[in-house]
Design an enzyme around this catalytic site. Structure first.
Site, PDB file in Angstrom:
ATOM      1  N   GLY A 248       0.781  -1.231   0.000  1.00  0.00           N
ATOM      2  CA  GLY A 248       0.000   0.000   0.000  1.00  0.00           C
ATOM      3  C   GLY A 248       0.812   1.279   0.000  1.00  0.00           C
ATOM      4  O   GLY A 248       0.240   2.370   0.048  1.00  0.00           O
ATOM      5  N   GLU A 290       4.328  -6.390   1.674  1.00  0.00           N
ATOM      6  CA  GLU A 290       3.871  -6.842   0.346  1.00  0.00           C
ATOM      7  C   GLU A 290       3.712  -5.672  -0.610  1.00  0.00           C
ATOM      8  O   GLU A 290       2.595  -5.359  -1.037  1.00  0.00           O
ATOM      9  CB  GLU A 290       2.483  -7.489   0.481  1.00  0.00           C
ATOM     10  CG  GLU A 290       2.461  -8.793   1.174  1.00  0.00           C
ATOM     11  CD  GLU A 290       1.034  -9.202   1.544  1.00  0.00           C
ATOM     12  OE1 GLU A 290       0.126  -8.340   1.542  1.00  0.00           O
ATOM     13  OE2 GLU A 290       0.843 -10.368   1.840  1.00  0.00           O
ATOM     14  N   PRO A 291       4.791  -5.003  -0.963  1.00  0.00           N
ATOM     15  CA  PRO A 291       4.626  -3.882  -1.881  1.00  0.00           C
ATOM     16  C   PRO A 291       4.346  -4.348  -3.314  1.00  0.00           C
ATOM     17  O   PRO A 291       4.933  -5.324  -3.782  1.00  0.00           O
ATOM     18  CB  PRO A 291       5.988  -3.175  -1.816  1.00  0.00           C
ATOM     19  CG  PRO A 291       6.950  -4.213  -1.347  1.00  0.00           C
ATOM     20  CD  PRO A 291       6.180  -5.220  -0.554  1.00  0.00           C
ATOM     21  N   ARG A 293       2.602  -1.686  -6.019  1.00  0.00           N
ATOM     22  CA  ARG A 293       2.735  -0.416  -6.737  1.00  0.00           C
ATOM     23  C   ARG A 293       4.114   0.231  -6.538  1.00  0.00           C
ATOM     24  O   ARG A 293       4.721   0.724  -7.481  1.00  0.00           O
ATOM     25  CB  ARG A 293       1.653   0.535  -6.221  1.00  0.00           C
ATOM     26  CG  ARG A 293       1.503   1.813  -7.001  1.00  0.00           C
ATOM     27  CD  ARG A 293       0.610   2.793  -6.226  1.00  0.00           C
ATOM     28  NE  ARG A 293      -0.592   2.210  -5.712  1.00  0.00           N
ATOM     29  CZ  ARG A 293      -1.733   2.117  -6.385  1.00  0.00           C
ATOM     30  NH1 ARG A 293      -1.807   2.592  -7.607  1.00  0.00           N
ATOM     31  NH2 ARG A 293      -2.796   1.561  -5.836  1.00  0.00           N
ATOM     32  N   ARG A 330      -7.468   2.797 -14.707  1.00  0.00           N
ATOM     33  CA  ARG A 330      -7.410   3.508 -13.419  1.00  0.00           C
ATOM     34  C   ARG A 330      -8.064   4.898 -13.448  1.00  0.00           C
ATOM     35  O   ARG A 330      -8.747   5.265 -12.486  1.00  0.00           O
ATOM     36  CB  ARG A 330      -5.968   3.573 -12.911  1.00  0.00           C
ATOM     37  CG  ARG A 330      -5.364   2.179 -12.684  1.00  0.00           C
ATOM     38  CD  ARG A 330      -4.055   2.208 -11.922  1.00  0.00           C
ATOM     39  NE  ARG A 330      -4.239   2.587 -10.541  1.00  0.00           N
ATOM     40  CZ  ARG A 330      -3.978   3.772 -10.052  1.00  0.00           C
ATOM     41  NH1 ARG A 330      -3.473   4.712 -10.822  1.00  0.00           N
ATOM     42  NH2 ARG A 330      -4.208   4.048  -8.792  1.00  0.00           N
ATOM     43  N   TYR A 334     -10.805   5.032 -10.695  1.00  0.00           N
ATOM     44  CA  TYR A 334     -10.471   5.764  -9.457  1.00  0.00           C
ATOM     45  C   TYR A 334     -10.238   7.261  -9.682  1.00  0.00           C
ATOM     46  O   TYR A 334      -9.666   7.924  -8.815  1.00  0.00           O
ATOM     47  CB  TYR A 334      -9.170   5.239  -8.837  1.00  0.00           C
ATOM     48  CG  TYR A 334      -8.968   3.761  -8.801  1.00  0.00           C
ATOM     49  CD1 TYR A 334      -9.779   2.947  -8.021  1.00  0.00           C
ATOM     50  CD2 TYR A 334      -7.928   3.170  -9.510  1.00  0.00           C
ATOM     51  CE1 TYR A 334      -9.557   1.581  -7.960  1.00  0.00           C
ATOM     52  CE2 TYR A 334      -7.704   1.798  -9.453  1.00  0.00           C
ATOM     53  CZ  TYR A 334      -8.531   1.013  -8.681  1.00  0.00           C
ATOM     54  OH  TYR A 334      -8.310  -0.327  -8.627  1.00  0.00           O
ATOM     55  N   CYS A 361     -15.307   3.007 -26.816  1.00  0.00           N
ATOM     56  CA  CYS A 361     -16.603   3.598 -27.070  1.00  0.00           C
ATOM     57  C   CYS A 361     -17.305   3.927 -25.747  1.00  0.00           C
ATOM     58  O   CYS A 361     -18.323   3.331 -25.405  1.00  0.00           O
ATOM     59  CB  CYS A 361     -17.408   2.600 -27.880  1.00  0.00           C
ATOM     60  SG  CYS A 361     -18.549   3.410 -28.937  1.00  0.00           S
ATOM     61  N   GLU A 362     -16.717   4.825 -25.002  1.00  0.00           N
ATOM     62  CA  GLU A 362     -17.225   5.249 -23.685  1.00  0.00           C
ATOM     63  C   GLU A 362     -16.812   6.700 -23.490  1.00  0.00           C
ATOM     64  O   GLU A 362     -15.623   7.013 -23.628  1.00  0.00           O
ATOM     65  CB  GLU A 362     -16.532   4.477 -22.545  1.00  0.00           C
ATOM     66  CG  GLU A 362     -16.770   3.009 -22.484  1.00  0.00           C
ATOM     67  CD  GLU A 362     -18.083   2.631 -21.805  1.00  0.00           C
ATOM     68  OE1 GLU A 362     -18.600   3.419 -20.983  1.00  0.00           O
ATOM     69  OE2 GLU A 362     -18.576   1.540 -22.138  1.00  0.00           O
ATOM     70  N   TYR A 390      -0.879  -2.040 -11.978  1.00  0.00           N
ATOM     71  CA  TYR A 390      -2.313  -2.108 -12.249  1.00  0.00           C
ATOM     72  C   TYR A 390      -2.685  -1.511 -13.612  1.00  0.00           C
ATOM     73  O   TYR A 390      -3.769  -0.976 -13.802  1.00  0.00           O
ATOM     74  CB  TYR A 390      -3.115  -1.439 -11.116  1.00  0.00           C
ATOM     75  CG  TYR A 390      -2.726  -1.984  -9.758  1.00  0.00           C
ATOM     76  CD1 TYR A 390      -3.064  -3.285  -9.395  1.00  0.00           C
ATOM     77  CD2 TYR A 390      -1.971  -1.228  -8.856  1.00  0.00           C
ATOM     78  CE1 TYR A 390      -2.670  -3.813  -8.179  1.00  0.00           C
ATOM     79  CE2 TYR A 390      -1.578  -1.756  -7.624  1.00  0.00           C
ATOM     80  CZ  TYR A 390      -1.931  -3.044  -7.293  1.00  0.00           C
ATOM     81  OH  TYR A 390      -1.548  -3.566  -6.096  1.00  0.00           O
TER      82      TYR A 390
END
Ligand SMILES: Cc1ncc(COP(=O)(O)O)c(C=O)c1O
Ligand SMILES: N[C@@H](CCCC[NH3+])C(=O)O
Length: 439
Positions: A248, A290-291, A293, A330, A334, A361-362, A390
């Site tokens: 995190g 547990e990295p 990112r 992302r 987010y 198409c969004e 990610y």
């Protein structure tokens, strides 16, 4: 703009990463293209490990492979002597395909299937991070059947709200992950695990969320966990040999982000764990982290080719690239922000503000809003930074866009580590109803 790692502008005025000209890479492999600065990943891994070594703490730095799981990346993690966090049969399979040492694999997930647990046990992985009672029961059954014992950590939810996006919070009470530390669930799980002959509890795990910029959450989590460990020592004579505080650790995507260095997260965590252990007269546990990112995020860059442009007078200039939410979801998921430059004109000063649209198409398929750029046109190469975590791992085939290739860059060498998907790949799992429809 501040470049990350080995990124710089070369004498042609192009963006260079790992000693390789990214404009040539775009020519050679096509776009969109994920490129990784391998030296930066190595540096990040070493920084975490070095901090534990300097403090004389027995530790495991487990790469959270959900951030970017490919055979080559797992092999790089092995080279850097990291452990590996996998969260599904697919990630475990990738680790096995890479030849990763199985005893250093930790298996996560809030709904592991029976088959996934069998796979983990049959490959003698290092430990299973048990998330819930359903899983605990299945583990006991499988181990009984196979007459074996499995090492586990119990994942606990400490009831902490870290400061990050709601979708990537995990340590709060109302979370789908882990045994609640305060309402008796964790006590019951521990009692059950200690009693089960098939379960060897190494300790506890907790992960409070992702893209976190301060250590307060980790410190609070450690305090709450030690309070509980103290109680369990008295009530159940249980002493934890491992404390896994998850990943995190935040990174800088844009100038708005101000993360502390990796070493500082680790130093502050170590100091708190030492303090807690001594306060309760408990043995100092191994510290595992547990990295994800923070190991690969800023080492990744995505190269796109610019295509169309649309002017909404007095409102906005849309500039479209040949990828989008299919290779980087992302921003849509987010509201994540990114910085970018023109890789082929890396020295040119910004002349206009444009918004970078994807080709899906969004309407929500926007990669960057209001980006200052030199006047760009068809065929310019846009380099979006910090897409290493990610990005590829959450890529999809929406609109049947083939997923981009991945290239590792190191010491002026480019190595293709994932080939680009083809249109044939797009239909390779499809089963036709009949021979081709005749026109
Ligand atoms: C259990 C667990 N460990 C580690 C990570 C890695 O997180 P990050 O990539 O933010 O370091 C995650 C993802 O948030 C996770 O769920
Ligand atoms: N996928 C998320 C983070 C979730 C991490 C997994 N628990 C992101 O891109 O930021």
């Amino acid at each position: 703009m501040e470049f990350h790692g080995t990124a710089k502008t070369n004498r042609l005025g192009h963006l260079e990463i790992g000693g390789v000209d990214t404009v040539q890479l775009a020519e050679k492999y096509g776009t969109p293209l994920y490129v990784y600065d391998v030296a930066l990943i190595r540096e990040r891994a070493k920084a975490f490990k070095r901090t534990f070594e300097k403090a004389g703490i027995t530790a495991q730095v487990a790469y959270a492979s959900k951030a970017f799981s490919t055979v080559a990346m797992v092999q790089l993690a092995a080279e850097e002597e990291l452990s590996l966090d996998v969260v599904s049969g697919g990630e475990l399979y990738t680790a096995l395909a890479a030849g990763f040492p199985t005893e250093k694999i930790h298996f996560h997930g809030n709904n592991k299937s029976y088959e996934e647990l069998v796979m983990a046990i049959e490959h003698n992985i290092g430990c299973v991070v048990v998330d819930n009672f359903h899983e605990l029961d299945m583990l006991m059954d499988i181990c009984k059947e196979k007459n074996t014992v499995i090492k586990v950590l119990l994942r606990v939810t400490p009831g902490i709200e870290a400061h990050t996006h709601d979708y990537i919070l995990t340590g709060q009470e109302d979370s789908k992950f882990g045994f609640d530390l305060q309402n008796g669930q964790a006590d019951e799980a521990m009692r059950k695990s200690i009693e089960a002959k098939q379960i060897d509890v190494l300790g506890l795990h907790c992960h409070i969320g992702s893209q976190i910029f301060e250590t307060t959450g980790f410190i609070l989590a450690a305090q709450k966990i030690f309070e509980k460990l103290h109680q369990w020592k008295k009530e159940m004579s249980f002493e934890s040999t491992v404390l896994n505080l998850g990943g995190g650790f935040g990174i800088r995507y844009t100038n708005e982000d101000d993360p502390i260095p990796a070493a500082q997260y680790v130093e502050e965590i170590i100091a708190e764990v030492k303090k807690q252990a001594s306060q309760y007269s408990m043995k100092m546990p191994e510290i595992w982290i547990e990295p994800g990112r923070s190991l690969v995020g800023d080492a990744g860059t995505t190269l796109y080719r610019i295509g169309s442009r649309k002017d909404v007078p007095n409102v906005r200039q849309y500039v479209a690239v040949d990828g989008g939410m299919s290779d980087n979801i992302r921003p849509a998921l987010y509201q994540a922000k990114y910085e970018a430059i023109l890789a082929n004109r890396a020295m040119d000063k910004p002349e206009e503000t444009v918004s970078i649209a994807g080709k899906c198409c969004e309407s929500g398929d926007m990669l960057i809003w209001d980006l200052p750029l030199p006047k760009s046109g068809d065929q310019d190469i846009l380099a979006v930074f910090c897409t290493g975590a990610y990005g590829y791992s959450m890529a999809n085939n929406y609109n049947r866009l083939p997923r981009p290739a991945v290239v590792f860059l190191e010491e002026s060498k480019d190595t293709l580590v994932v080939r680009r998907e083809t249109y044939e790949d797009m239909v390779k799992l499809d089963l036709p109803l009949k021979e081709k429809v005749k026109s």
